[in-house]
Design a protein around this motif. Structure first.
Motif, mmCIF file in Angstrom:
data_model
loop_
_atom_site.group_PDB
_atom_site.id
_atom_site.type_symbol
_atom_site.label_atom_id
_atom_site.label_comp_id
_atom_site.label_asym_id
_atom_site.label_seq_id
_atom_site.Cartn_x
_atom_site.Cartn_y
_atom_site.Cartn_z
ATOM 1 N N ARG A 229 0.826 -1.208 0.000
ATOM 2 C CA ARG A 229 0.000 0.000 0.000
ATOM 3 C C ARG A 229 0.862 1.259 0.000
ATOM 4 O O ARG A 229 0.575 2.229 -0.719
ATOM 5 C CB ARG A 229 -0.919 0.000 1.220
ATOM 6 C CG ARG A 229 -2.039 -1.033 1.168
ATOM 7 C CD ARG A 229 -2.826 -1.063 2.473
ATOM 8 N NE ARG A 229 -3.391 0.274 2.783
ATOM 9 C CZ ARG A 229 -3.938 0.586 3.945
ATOM 10 N NH1 ARG A 229 -3.977 -0.320 4.932
ATOM 11 N NH2 ARG A 229 -4.445 1.786 4.146
ATOM 12 N N LEU A 230 1.939 1.228 0.781
ATOM 13 C CA LEU A 230 2.837 2.377 0.841
ATOM 14 C C LEU A 230 3.497 2.641 -0.502
ATOM 15 O O LEU A 230 3.507 3.780 -1.000
ATOM 16 C CB LEU A 230 3.893 2.147 1.918
ATOM 17 C CG LEU A 230 5.078 3.127 1.954
ATOM 18 C CD1 LEU A 230 4.601 4.553 2.095
ATOM 19 C CD2 LEU A 230 6.038 2.753 3.075
ATOM 20 N N THR A 232 2.534 1.709 -3.427
ATOM 21 C CA THR A 232 1.532 2.126 -4.409
ATOM 22 C C THR A 232 1.252 3.617 -4.286
ATOM 23 O O THR A 232 1.173 4.342 -5.292
ATOM 24 C CB THR A 232 0.230 1.331 -4.213
ATOM 25 O OG1 THR A 232 0.496 -0.059 -4.403
ATOM 26 C CG2 THR A 232 -0.835 1.780 -5.210
ATOM 27 N N THR A 233 1.116 4.091 -3.055
ATOM 28 C CA THR A 233 0.894 5.523 -2.835
ATOM 29 C C THR A 233 2.080 6.339 -3.322
ATOM 30 O O THR A 233 1.916 7.382 -3.975
ATOM 31 C CB THR A 233 0.651 5.807 -1.341
ATOM 32 O OG1 THR A 233 -0.477 5.061 -0.895
ATOM 33 C CG2 THR A 233 0.398 7.292 -1.111
ATOM 34 N N MET A 234 3.296 5.877 -3.035
ATOM 35 C CA MET A 234 4.490 6.592 -3.468
ATOM 36 C C MET A 234 4.603 6.634 -4.983
ATOM 37 O O MET A 234 5.093 7.620 -5.549
ATOM 38 C CB MET A 234 5.737 5.934 -2.874
ATOM 39 C CG MET A 234 5.849 6.070 -1.365
ATOM 40 S SD MET A 234 7.208 5.080 -0.674
ATOM 41 C CE MET A 234 8.626 5.948 -1.323
ATOM 42 N N THR A 236 2.050 6.455 -7.217
ATOM 43 C CA THR A 236 0.920 7.074 -7.918
ATOM 44 C C THR A 236 0.523 8.435 -7.358
ATOM 45 O O THR A 236 -0.276 9.140 -7.980
ATOM 46 C CB THR A 236 -0.311 6.152 -7.868
ATOM 47 O OG1 THR A 236 -0.686 5.928 -6.494
ATOM 48 C CG2 THR A 236 -0.008 4.814 -8.518
ATOM 49 N N GLY A 237 1.048 8.812 -6.214
ATOM 50 C CA GLY A 237 0.687 10.086 -5.608
ATOM 51 C C GLY A 237 1.812 10.616 -4.753
ATOM 52 O O GLY A 237 2.986 10.319 -4.989
ATOM 53 N N ARG A 238 1.475 11.406 -3.754
ATOM 54 C CA ARG A 238 2.476 11.958 -2.846
ATOM 55 C C ARG A 238 2.746 10.988 -1.704
ATOM 56 O O ARG A 238 1.819 10.432 -1.103
ATOM 57 C CB ARG A 238 1.997 13.298 -2.291
ATOM 58 C CG ARG A 238 1.999 14.427 -3.309
ATOM 59 C CD ARG A 238 1.561 15.720 -2.646
ATOM 60 N NE ARG A 238 2.443 16.086 -1.543
ATOM 61 C CZ ARG A 238 3.525 16.866 -1.670
ATOM 62 N NH1 ARG A 238 3.844 17.336 -2.866
ATOM 63 N NH2 ARG A 238 4.271 17.156 -0.628
ATOM 64 N N SER A 239 4.022 10.838 -1.366
ATOM 65 C CA SER A 239 4.405 9.904 -0.312
ATOM 66 C C SER A 239 3.798 10.281 1.033
ATOM 67 O O SER A 239 3.418 9.412 1.821
ATOM 68 C CB SER A 239 5.932 9.852 -0.187
ATOM 69 O OG SER A 239 6.521 9.428 -1.389
ATOM 70 N N ARG A 241 1.034 11.277 1.796
ATOM 71 C CA ARG A 241 -0.388 10.962 1.938
ATOM 72 C C ARG A 241 -0.620 9.534 2.425
ATOM 73 O O ARG A 241 -1.751 9.130 2.660
ATOM 74 C CB ARG A 241 -1.114 11.185 0.611
ATOM 75 C CG ARG A 241 -1.190 12.660 0.222
ATOM 76 C CD ARG A 241 -1.836 12.889 -1.114
ATOM 77 N NE ARG A 241 -1.863 14.318 -1.443
ATOM 78 C CZ ARG A 241 -2.134 14.806 -2.653
ATOM 79 N NH1 ARG A 241 -2.391 13.970 -3.641
ATOM 80 N NH2 ARG A 241 -2.135 16.108 -2.864
ATOM 81 N N SER A 242 0.450 8.778 2.567
ATOM 82 C CA SER A 242 0.323 7.412 3.078
ATOM 83 C C SER A 242 0.221 7.436 4.595
ATOM 84 O O SER A 242 0.954 8.178 5.264
ATOM 85 C CB SER A 242 1.526 6.568 2.655
ATOM 86 O OG SER A 242 1.532 5.339 3.352
#
Length: 291
Positions: A229-230, A232-234, A236-239, A241-242
């Motif tokens: 999950r971490l 994936t967030t890094m 596709t988006g801002r780190s 926000r995890s």
């Protein structure tokens, strides 16, 4: 006409190799060429200092992030510009500075690019230009350095990372500029001078290597699912926000670990330590970058 030095890790390769590098340099307006080849990155600092003593006005560093880091550490505070020739596995500094994995272009940037003054980090007395840390990332790097990286390349980091997921959490106490910031279990702590790590993932979205700050991140992901999950967030988006990450900035950082752990500097594993002391070194080195 310049005195130009080359410090080359002879086991690394790019393009037509060191013979092509010598040819490309010879086509420029060079007065004297100082040539040093080393079998290991740890042998590079002595040659870097020797090059400065011999009057080098430009130093090409041929190798990966480990070789570059060793030379940067030796040349910190010097006005001699470094031209990075990305001949290693990850080449993270070159990637973050838009220096391509292309030998003729890397040489062109060295002679005709822009000179950019970059910050450095200094961890336990040693300088780094990209990132440093302890925990999962350092364990991955230490395992990959045992010959696995030469056989598998970047896949070595994935392989060793999977081995350690779920067993890397450790109690950490972190102070930011003298103020307590984190106290708890974490999988890794990362100090960044730039934003992008292996695989092109943005670990620190707002990092700049010349802003006078170090980025500081702590990952609390423990299981394989949480790490998925971490990442994936890094990706596709801002780190930040995890829910498994805390990020801030600092000029000085002190990390106290519950037990000694291996730490890493720019992808190079170091001996174990229980306390990590880091600080930013503004404008610590000059690097040739695309104009």
């Amino acid at each position: 006409m310049k005195t130009v030095a080359v410090i080359a890790h002879r086991k690394k390769s790019l393009g037509g190799g060191l013979d092509e590098l010598r040819r490309l340099i010879s086509e420029e307006d060079v007065g004297e060429l100082l040539w040093y080849e080393v079998p290991k990155s740890r042998k590079a600092p002595k040659k870097a200092r020797e090059a400065v003593d011999e009057g080098a006005e430009l130093i090409f560093v041929w190798g990966g992030d480990g070789t570059v880091q060793r030379c940067v550490d030796a040349l910190a505070g010097s006005d001699v510009p470094i031209a990075v020739v990305p001949a290693g596995t990850a080449n993270l500094l070159a990637q973050n500075l838009d220096i391509p994995h292309d030998l003729p272009e890397a040489v062109r940037i060295g002679f005709h690019g822009r000179h950019r003054r970059l910050d450095l980090g200094r961890l336990n007395g040693e300088h780094f230009a990209v990132m440093a840390g302890a925990g999962l990332d350092a364990q991955m790097i230490a395992d990959a350095d045992g010959g696995l990286k030469e056989r598998l390349g970047k896949l070595a980091y994935l392989w060793t990372g999977l081995r350690h997921v779920g067993g890397s959490a450790i109690r950490m106490k972190i102070k930011i500029d003298g103020v307590k910031w984190f106290d708890g279990e974490a999988s890794c702590v990362l100090l960044g001078n730039v934003g992008t790590i292996t695989g092109g993932v943005r670990a620190f979205d707002d990092a700049r290597p010349d802003d006078g700050w170090l980025e500081v991140g702590v990952a609390t992901a423990a299981s394989g699912l949480e790490w998925m999950r971490l990442l994936t967030t890094m990706s596709t988006g801002r780190s930040d926000r995890s829910p498994f990450v805390r990020i801030t900035r600092a000029r000085k950082v002190r990390v106290k670990l519950a037990a000694p752990r291996t730490y890493e500097l720019d992808g190079g594993a170091r001996d174990t330590a229980r306390v990590l002391r880091a600080e930013v070194v503004p404008g610590g080195v000059t690097v040739c970058v695309p104009g």
